[in-house]
Design a protein around this motif. Structure first.
Motif, PDB file in Angstrom:
ATOM      1  N   LEU A  57       0.833  -1.208   0.000  1.00  0.00           N
ATOM      2  CA  LEU A  57       0.000   0.000   0.000  1.00  0.00           C
ATOM      3  C   LEU A  57       0.866   1.256   0.000  1.00  0.00           C
ATOM      4  N   LEU A  58       1.988   1.206   0.715  1.00  0.00           N
ATOM      5  CA  LEU A  58       2.899   2.350   0.720  1.00  0.00           C
ATOM      6  C   LEU A  58       3.446   2.626  -0.674  1.00  0.00           C
ATOM      7  N   SER A  59       3.624   1.567  -1.463  1.00  0.00           N
ATOM      8  CA  SER A  59       4.139   1.753  -2.825  1.00  0.00           C
ATOM      9  C   SER A  59       3.145   2.486  -3.720  1.00  0.00           C
ATOM     10  N   LEU A  60       1.873   2.558  -3.280  1.00  0.00           N
ATOM     11  CA  LEU A  60       0.869   3.321  -4.025  1.00  0.00           C
ATOM     12  C   LEU A  60       0.912   4.801  -3.667  1.00  0.00           C
ATOM     13  N   LYS A  61       1.568   5.132  -2.551  1.00  0.00           N
ATOM     14  CA  LYS A  61       1.667   6.528  -2.124  1.00  0.00           C
ATOM     15  C   LYS A  61       3.043   7.132  -2.429  1.00  0.00           C
ATOM     16  N   TYR A  62       4.066   6.283  -2.374  1.00  0.00           N
ATOM     17  CA  TYR A  62       5.432   6.756  -2.557  1.00  0.00           C
ATOM     18  C   TYR A  62       6.076   6.001  -3.717  1.00  0.00           C
ATOM     19  N   ASP A  63       7.314   6.374  -4.026  1.00  0.00           N
ATOM     20  CA  ASP A  63       8.038   5.721  -5.116  1.00  0.00           C
ATOM     21  C   ASP A  63       8.215   4.238  -4.803  1.00  0.00           C
ATOM     22  N   GLN A  64       7.755   3.395  -5.714  1.00  0.00           N
ATOM     23  CA  GLN A  64       7.763   1.956  -5.453  1.00  0.00           C
ATOM     24  C   GLN A  64       9.176   1.417  -5.266  1.00  0.00           C
ATOM     25  N   ALA A  65      10.130   1.949  -6.009  1.00  0.00           N
ATOM     26  CA  ALA A  65      11.516   1.471  -5.876  1.00  0.00           C
ATOM     27  C   ALA A  65      12.035   1.728  -4.466  1.00  0.00           C
ATOM     28  N   ASP A  66      11.714   2.908  -3.909  1.00  0.00           N
ATOM     29  CA  ASP A  66      12.153   3.229  -2.552  1.00  0.00           C
ATOM     30  C   ASP A  66      11.502   2.310  -1.516  1.00  0.00           C
ATOM     31  N   ILE A  67      10.206   2.071  -1.684  1.00  0.00           N
ATOM     32  CA  ILE A  67       9.499   1.201  -0.735  1.00  0.00           C
ATOM     33  C   ILE A  67      10.013  -0.225  -0.834  1.00  0.00           C
ATOM     34  N   ASP A  68      10.308  -0.687  -2.052  1.00  0.00           N
ATOM     35  CA  ASP A  68      10.857  -2.040  -2.220  1.00  0.00           C
ATOM     36  C   ASP A  68      12.222  -2.159  -1.552  1.00  0.00           C
ATOM     37  N   VAL A  69      13.044  -1.123  -1.700  1.00  0.00           N
ATOM     38  CA  VAL A  69      14.366  -1.127  -1.057  1.00  0.00           C
ATOM     39  C   VAL A  69      14.203  -1.241   0.456  1.00  0.00           C
ATOM     40  N   ALA A  70      13.281  -0.455   1.016  1.00  0.00           N
ATOM     41  CA  ALA A  70      13.056  -0.488   2.463  1.00  0.00           C
ATOM     42  C   ALA A  70      12.528  -1.846   2.912  1.00  0.00           C
ATOM     43  N   TYR A  71      11.594  -2.405   2.152  1.00  0.00           N
ATOM     44  CA  TYR A  71      10.968  -3.680   2.553  1.00  0.00           C
ATOM     45  C   TYR A  71      11.994  -4.823   2.535  1.00  0.00           C
ATOM     46  N   PHE A  72      12.744  -4.924   1.438  1.00  0.00           N
ATOM     47  CA  PHE A  72      13.718  -6.013   1.358  1.00  0.00           C
ATOM     48  C   PHE A  72      14.882  -5.790   2.328  1.00  0.00           C
ATOM     49  N   GLY A  73      15.174  -4.517   2.613  1.00  0.00           N
ATOM     50  CA  GLY A  73      16.176  -4.222   3.640  1.00  0.00           C
ATOM     51  C   GLY A  73      15.710  -4.691   5.007  1.00  0.00           C
ATOM     52  N   LEU A  74      14.437  -4.477   5.285  1.00  0.00           N
ATOM     53  CA  LEU A  74      13.857  -4.899   6.564  1.00  0.00           C
ATOM     54  C   LEU A  74      13.843  -6.413   6.686  1.00  0.00           C
ATOM     55  N   LYS A  75      13.690  -7.102   5.570  1.00  0.00           N
ATOM     56  CA  LYS A  75      13.647  -8.566   5.562  1.00  0.00           C
ATOM     57  C   LYS A  75      15.048  -9.186   5.535  1.00  0.00           C
ATOM     58  N   SER A  76      16.079  -8.355   5.448  1.00  0.00           N
ATOM     59  CA  SER A  76      17.449  -8.868   5.389  1.00  0.00           C
ATOM     60  C   SER A  76      17.833  -9.563   6.696  1.00  0.00           C
ATOM     61  N   ASP A  77      18.811 -10.458   6.597  1.00  0.00           N
ATOM     62  CA  ASP A  77      19.330 -11.131   7.791  1.00  0.00           C
ATOM     63  C   ASP A  77      20.377 -10.288   8.511  1.00  0.00           C
TER      64      ASP A  77
END
Length: 948
Positions: A813-833
């Motif tokens: 849902l955040l990717s619908l409000k903000y730049d999707q590339a930025d949100i994807d970077v944040a999400y996969f960063g959060l899922k990192s080990d």
């Protein structure tokens, strides 16, 4: 009690209080010493040499700083930061003790004053720079953002204490005693540093070794080059430099006006001490009550604008009233905001820079850039005051010019700061994943022709799929040549491609294909003759409908059914219904072997007739043992758009083999199917395996209405439907960015999903607490105790799964409000080990999100990082509730699976307080919920009778 106070007042969490106290005490002592020696040396310097010598002092500071930094950088590469820091503290302590002795003997001369003026300037920048480098090692980005304000309050408190202490001692015992006590206090910092190193930094030995190895690999790169190579460091260094120049200009004006008004050195020292301390009182109030709030509200870099804008207002006031009291205000703004909001912003701005670069670059910025800027300010003052013989009042105009440059640099730093976090996350993810290469989709005409002539089946089909919307005349003869290809699939694709070319192209070759023994090829070829040639349709039907070949007659019947949809007379002319009835009787008689392809063609033909009396034949083949026939029954049902087929078509979504066909069939119903889906969702009556595929059906429309329906599904009680609806919305936006999404409604949904997530965390905490209490007071019947434990574990498993799905939903849902590339970077960063990557991801989000969403979401997102820390602490304040209240909320607000799990727990607990809720659920539209509630009610009634 004390921990609770610090947690609520300063957001200091368990395990952080002790280290934060020592860090605060460390900087408190450093700044206390600074505020003791600086006003004392400044007063002696001004009294003996005059304000006109200050510019020369500034220039010498710059020269000495460059030389000092040359040797300091060599020491940094050879020795540990702890050894260097302790050595620095001991060296300055001895220096100040020697000065006290010199002042006692009365042999203080101009050269000694210059030496100590330079020493104090180096002390001010060097020891504080070392402290903040250590602070960057002790705290990660998120901890620093919370705790630098509290630690910075220690620096300001030290400024207050040191300033007032200087005023008191200087007026009572003289300046030499002030310097003596300062030299002793510095030594107290050494044991504190040792404690800090033992508590935190020693635990980071592995990290430090890695950073040191990286540093050794790049040790030949000079700090200046490191700064130039990084936009982030370049802008930060420029901001520091401009800020120092501006501060020195303000300081000169303030000192010059004060010296003319107060000629006595002791009185002037007291004046400076009083006002420096007063400025720090204001700074402390700002630090305690505003800094953290401003950081959370405006972000790190935007906070840096506060100081230059406030000084600009003061300068405009001075141009109107050129008096000392106005300069006190300007100096007060500089002293108050510089040590609070601005200092925190500067120190936090360097956080994204890797440690091995930060260690050298920050020292260079703090010492060399600061000192060179001081020298530049000195040269400017010499030129203005000496050469042009201008009054110091004119300096205000130059200050305003520098303030304008300062503001521009802050805006540049803002972009670089954001980009640094993005790069850190991307680099971390890249180092932990396999980078795949995509083949280019662009092909030259030459290579295309080569594939059409000699490519294998897969290559040709892939190429034709890419060319399906393009008419390239140079390829026509080669596509016609494919009609002789050994693969019938290639022939079919080639015929479909020929629709793009002139009517009647390759008519004779295609007519020959009518005699092939391939149902699909014969049908496609016949349809081409009917639709894309000038042949007489009636002659084609008369030739083929009664053909002895089943391949030809079945294909002709299907073509007739399709054409008769818009031409009923054609169907009547050739007896379409009677032919279909005859086929049905033949296929049902079992007297002859019937091929699957024949049945499939008949199903599609029935669908095109629109005659409901034949639809039972379609329904019957939903259960055919041949998947090929089932697929065509699904396709036929979609063609009919009959409402009675919706339910079985939805069921087919659960089966992977039929999912794509079922989705296409449902899409043929048009937007009207969404009403049925919304009704089923509202009644919680969509089967579990089907739920995740429902949004994809709606997504396939790609219209405004589909966006509206998906937004409605985001309010579903079922977390799977919400999560998949969010994914579908994201995909729709990716394909068509012009489709509007109501941003206000989206914000409300995001906040609701955030609240849902937080409630899940509260529910998990409550169930776990009930589990712990149950283990402390187990029931006598071990079987019942085991069943209770299993029931609770089932709820926890469901809720934990929902947490992950809900988090993914939030990011989609955040990717619908903000730049999707930025949100994807944040999400996969959060899922990192990698924990550091997670922390950077949260800080990155902190800069992306707007205040309302940020305040609600960041604590939840940060929970995933902090919950596994060494202290096992969650930053989230979860509402406490009883297990009964928790179960009531889950029954009310959650989907079918959660309801079933809670009803099972009620059954195991034999809790009759839920009788009312069970009666309501016994009338639920979902069959499973209804049966489970009724069964539990009956069980509770039997239990009540037994007890009576």
């Amino acid at each position: 009690m004390l921990r609770i106070f610090f947690r609520k007042a300063f957001d200091i969490r368990d395990g952080e209080l002790r280290i934060s106290f020592f860090m605060q005490l460390y900087i408190f002592l450093l700044i206390t010493v600074l505020l003791m020696v600086k006003p004392t040396i400044n007063a002696l310097f001004l009294s003996n040499l005059g304000a006109e010598q200050l510019p020369y002092g500034y220039i010498l500071v710059a020269a000495i700083a460059v030389v000092t930094m040359f040797f300091y950088n060599k020491a940094v590469k050879r020795f540990s930061l702890r050894v260097i820091t302790i050595s620095t503290l001991v060296l300055f302590s001895i220096s100040f003790l020697v000065l006290s002795f010199i002042m006692h003997t009365g042999i203080l001369n101009n050269w000694v004053l210059y030496f100590y003026y330079l020493s104090v300037s180096l002390f001010a920048v060097l020891v504080t720079s070392q402290f903040w480098i250590i602070a960057n090692m002790v705290y990660n980005a998120r901890e620093a953002k919370r705790l630098f304000g509290f630690i910075g309050a220690g620096a300001i408190a030290g400024g207050i204490f040191g300033g007032y202490l200087t005023t008191l001692i200087a007026s009572s015992f003289g300046n030499r005693i002030v310097i003596l006590i300062a030299g002793i206090i510095i030594l107290l910092c050494i044991p504190i540093l040792q404690i800090v190193w033992k508590l935190r930094i020693r635990k980071l030995n592995s990290y430090i070794r890695i950073q040191r190895k990286t540093r050794d690999q790049s040790s030949d790169v000079a700090p200046f080059r490191l700064i130039i190579q990084s936009k982030h460091l370049t802008y930060l260094a420029a901001i520091v430099g401009v800020g120092v120049v501006m501060a020195k200009l303000v300081d000169f004006q303030f000192s010059d006006f004060a010296n003319r008004a107060i000629p006595d050195s002791d009185e002037l020292a007291s004046f400076f001490g009083f006002w420096f301390s007063t400025f720090n009182v204001v700074a402390l109030a700002i630090q305690l009550f505003l800094t953290n709030r401003l950081m959370a509200w405006l972000g790190v870099t935007t906070n840096l604008l506060i100081l230059p804008l406030c000084i600009a207002i003061g300068c405009l006031l001075f141009l109107t009233f050129p008096e000392l009291w106005v300069l006190i205000i300007i100096k007060g703004v500089d002293g108050s905001f510089k040590q609070s909001v601005n200092k925190a912003g500067i120190e936090l701005s360097i956080l994204p820079i890797p440690y091995h670069i930060k260690n050298e670059a920050k020292s260079y910025i703090d010492v060399v850039v600061d000192s060179v800027a001081t020298g530049l300010a000195g040269l400017m003052l010499i030129f203005l005051i000496r050469k042009l013989d201008l009054s110091s009042s004119y300096i205000t105009v130059i200050i305003l010019l520098f303030l304008f440059i300062w503001v521009l640099l802050i805006y540049k730093l803002r972009e670089a700061y954001f980009e640094s976090f993005r790069k850190n996350i991307q680099n971390s993810l890249a180092s932990n994943s396999v980078v795949t290469k995509k083949l280019s989709s662009e092909r030259t005409v030459k290579s295309t022709i080569e594939i059409l002539k000699s490519g294998d089946e897969v290559e040709i089909l892939t190429l034709l799929d890419r060319l399906k919307d393009f008419r390239l005349n140079t390829l026509e003869s080669h596509i016609v040549g494919l009609l002789s290809h050994p693969s019938n699939t290639v022939k079919i694709a080639a015929i479909q491609q020929l629709y793009l070319y002139k009517k009647g192209t390759a008519i004779f070759k295609i007519r020959e294909l009518i005699n092939e023994e391939d149902d699909t090829l014969v049908y496609v070829a016949m349809e081409y003759l009917l639709q894309h040639t000038d042949l007489n349709d009636y002659k084609i039907y008369e030739s083929f409908l009664n053909s002895p070949s089943d391949y030809i007659s079945n294909a002709a019947l299907l073509c007739l059914a399709k054409e008769s949809t818009n031409n009923k007379k054609l169907g009547l002319k050739y007896g379409l219904n009677s032919r279909i009835e005859k086929k049905i009787r033949e296929f049902n008689s079992h007297e002859s072997e019937t091929r699957s392809e024949e049945v499939a063609e008949l199903l599609i033909a029935i669908a095109h007739t629109g005659e409901e009396k034949y639809y039972s034949y379609i329904s019957a083949h939903f259960n055919n043992i041949d998947p090929f026939v089932v697929k065509h029954a699904i396709k036929a049902a979609g063609i009919t758009s009959k409402e009675s087929f919706i339910a079985p078509l939805l069921d087919f979504l659960a089966e992977k083999y039929f999912r794509k066909t079922a989705t296409k069939a449902l899409r043929s119903y048009g937007v009207q199917i969404t009403r049925t889906i919304l009704k089923l969702d509202l009644a919680e009556n969509i089967k579990e395996p089907v739920r995740e595929h429902i949004p994809r059906v709606i997504e396939s429309f790609g219209t405004k209405d589909s966006v509206r329906v998906l937004m409605r599904l985001l309010r579903s009680k079922d977390f799977i439907i919400r999560s998949e609806a969010a994914k579908s919305l994201s995909l729709i936006k990716e394909k068509n960015s012009n489709l509007p999404v109501d941003q206000r409604q989206l914000t409300r949904i995001l906040l609701k999903e955030t609240n849902y997530y937080k409630n899940s965390l509260s529910a998990i905490a409550t169930i776990k607490k009930a589990e712990n209490e149950s283990s402390l007071h187990p029931l006598e019947d071990t079987d019942i105790e085991t069943e209770l434990q299993i029931a609770r574990e089932n709820i926890l498993q469901i809720l934990n799964y929902q947490l992950d799905q809900s988090l993914e939903c939030i990011f989609k849902l955040l990717s619908l409000k903000y730049d999707q590339a930025d949100i994807d970077v944040a999400y996969f960063g959060l899922k990192s080990d990698v924990k550091e990557t997670k922390i950077n991801a949260v800080e990155f989000l902190d800069n992306v999100l707007k205040s309302r969403l940020k305040n609600n979401m960041l604590p939840l997102i940060e929970y995933h990082i902090i919950e596994t820390n060494e202290y096992g602490v969650s930053p989230l304040e979860l509402s406490e509730m009883s297990e009964t209240k928790c179960m009531l909320l889950l029954l009310k607000n959650r989907g079918v699976n959660t309801k079933l799990a809670v009803i099972n727990l009620i059954l195991q607990k034999k809790d009759r307080t839920f009788t009312k809720q069970l009666r309501v659920l016994s009338k639920h539209k979902n069959k499973k919920v209804r049966r489970s509630a009724m069964h539990t009610l009956q069980s509770l009634k039997r239990e009540a009778i037994i007890l009576q």
